[in-house]
Design an enzyme around this catalytic site. Sequence first.
Site, PDB file in Angstrom:
ATOM      1  N   SER A 109       0.809  -1.224   0.000  1.00 30.92           N
ATOM      2  CA  SER A 109       0.000   0.000   0.000  1.00 30.92           C
ATOM      3  C   SER A 109       0.843   1.274   0.000  1.00 30.92           C
ATOM      4  CB  SER A 109      -0.950   0.015   1.203  1.00 30.92           C
ATOM      5  OG  SER A 109      -1.813  -1.074   1.146  1.00 30.92           O
ATOM      6  N   CYS A 110       1.915   1.283  -0.783  1.00 35.70           N
ATOM      7  CA  CYS A 110       2.718   2.513  -0.837  1.00 35.70           C
ATOM      8  C   CYS A 110       3.264   2.777  -2.232  1.00 35.70           C
ATOM      9  CB  CYS A 110       3.833   2.479   0.200  1.00 35.70           C
ATOM     10  SG  CYS A 110       4.962   1.116   0.047  1.00 35.70           S
ATOM     11  N   SER A 114       2.817  -3.986  -4.969  1.00 38.32           N
ATOM     12  CA  SER A 114       2.915  -5.277  -4.259  1.00 38.32           C
ATOM     13  C   SER A 114       1.821  -6.247  -4.709  1.00 38.32           C
ATOM     14  CB  SER A 114       2.849  -5.071  -2.738  1.00 38.32           C
ATOM     15  OG  SER A 114       1.676  -4.371  -2.379  1.00 38.32           O
ATOM     16  N   ALA A 116       0.146  -6.209  -7.572  1.00 40.02           N
ATOM     17  CA  ALA A 116       0.378  -6.577  -8.977  1.00 40.02           C
ATOM     18  C   ALA A 116       1.499  -7.597  -9.097  1.00 40.02           C
ATOM     19  CB  ALA A 116       0.705  -5.335  -9.797  1.00 40.02           C
ATOM     20  N   ASP A 158       1.275  -0.795 -13.200  1.00 41.92           N
ATOM     21  CA  ASP A 158       1.903  -1.794 -12.323  1.00 41.92           C
ATOM     22  C   ASP A 158       2.077  -3.138 -13.024  1.00 41.92           C
ATOM     23  OD1 ASP A 158       1.659   0.257 -10.546  1.00 41.92           O
ATOM     24  OD2 ASP A 158       0.688  -0.906  -8.975  1.00 41.92           O
TER      25      ASP A 158
END
Length: 315
Positions: A109-110, A114, A116, A158
């Site tokens: 979440s940044c 992650s 993908a 992504d």
Amino acid sequence: MIIKTPSKVILFGEHAVVYGYRAVSIAINLMSTVEIVKKEGNMVRLNLLDLNKAQNFDLDSIYNLNPSTYNKFDDFKYCLCAIKNTLNYCKINPNFGFELNISSKIPVSCGLGSSASITIGTIRAVSKLYNKEIKDDEIAKLGYNVEKEIQGKASITDTSTITYKGILEIKNNKFKKIKGEFEDFLKNCKFLIVYAEKRKKKTAELVNEVAKIENKDKIFKEIDKVIDEALKTNNKEDFGKLMSKNHNLLKKLNISTPKLDRIVDIGNRLGFGAKLTGAGGGGCVIILVNEEKEKELLKELNKEKVKIFECKMIG
């Protein structure tokens, strides 16, 4: 069988890309790992090793999943959707099940992709287990469809960057791969990803706030000029200055935070340059490392109580 999948970072063009301008993203060597093991029977077991969570699923029930049911499975939803889409796309009628062991070095979440990364890893693992050869174009499309199915809408950034690796220029949800001198230059760059703080707002909220900024188009045009200059650069000092310039433009969109600005300032003083990466509102900063000052850089960053990830582009 073990599949390792990279993450991604946006070098330039956050938010501008939403309005039809360009963004430049690269695949980096913060990896997720998907291990797939064949099992007798009709069962799929998902082990999320980092979260210490595991759950069994019946293969027939995976085939019948729909978007309204994903939230019930929360942490498992991207894997489940990737399995379902791969089985359907490859027309697999399985006579055996499997176990997936999933772990990741990527902070969640940044803005590093992650979900993908795990999605693409799962697609590659499941298709290979059942001896179905699918091309990168198909994998990227499947990954994009998974994200769209779960999130309601999605960008190709992504899933495409993680599938094709290297450097991608994204515009209007299409991409072109960048090769040549710029690729050679970036391969010799060492970056730090600094996870500064938990994001306070979701991407959709930040996008909606940016939409209300009156002079946003002027800012986006300036960001596009930065990208023009960056793509012609093969000098780390110049490239770092362009990263900093992009960050200052993102600050005008009100998506930075005091903590992100402090980390960027450290990166500018003790590296070649730095900027926030991703939607903002917290999350990560990317710093172009000046190896002569790296020890001092790390010392200053550690005072800020951040998580630091060393990375390079992989192509």
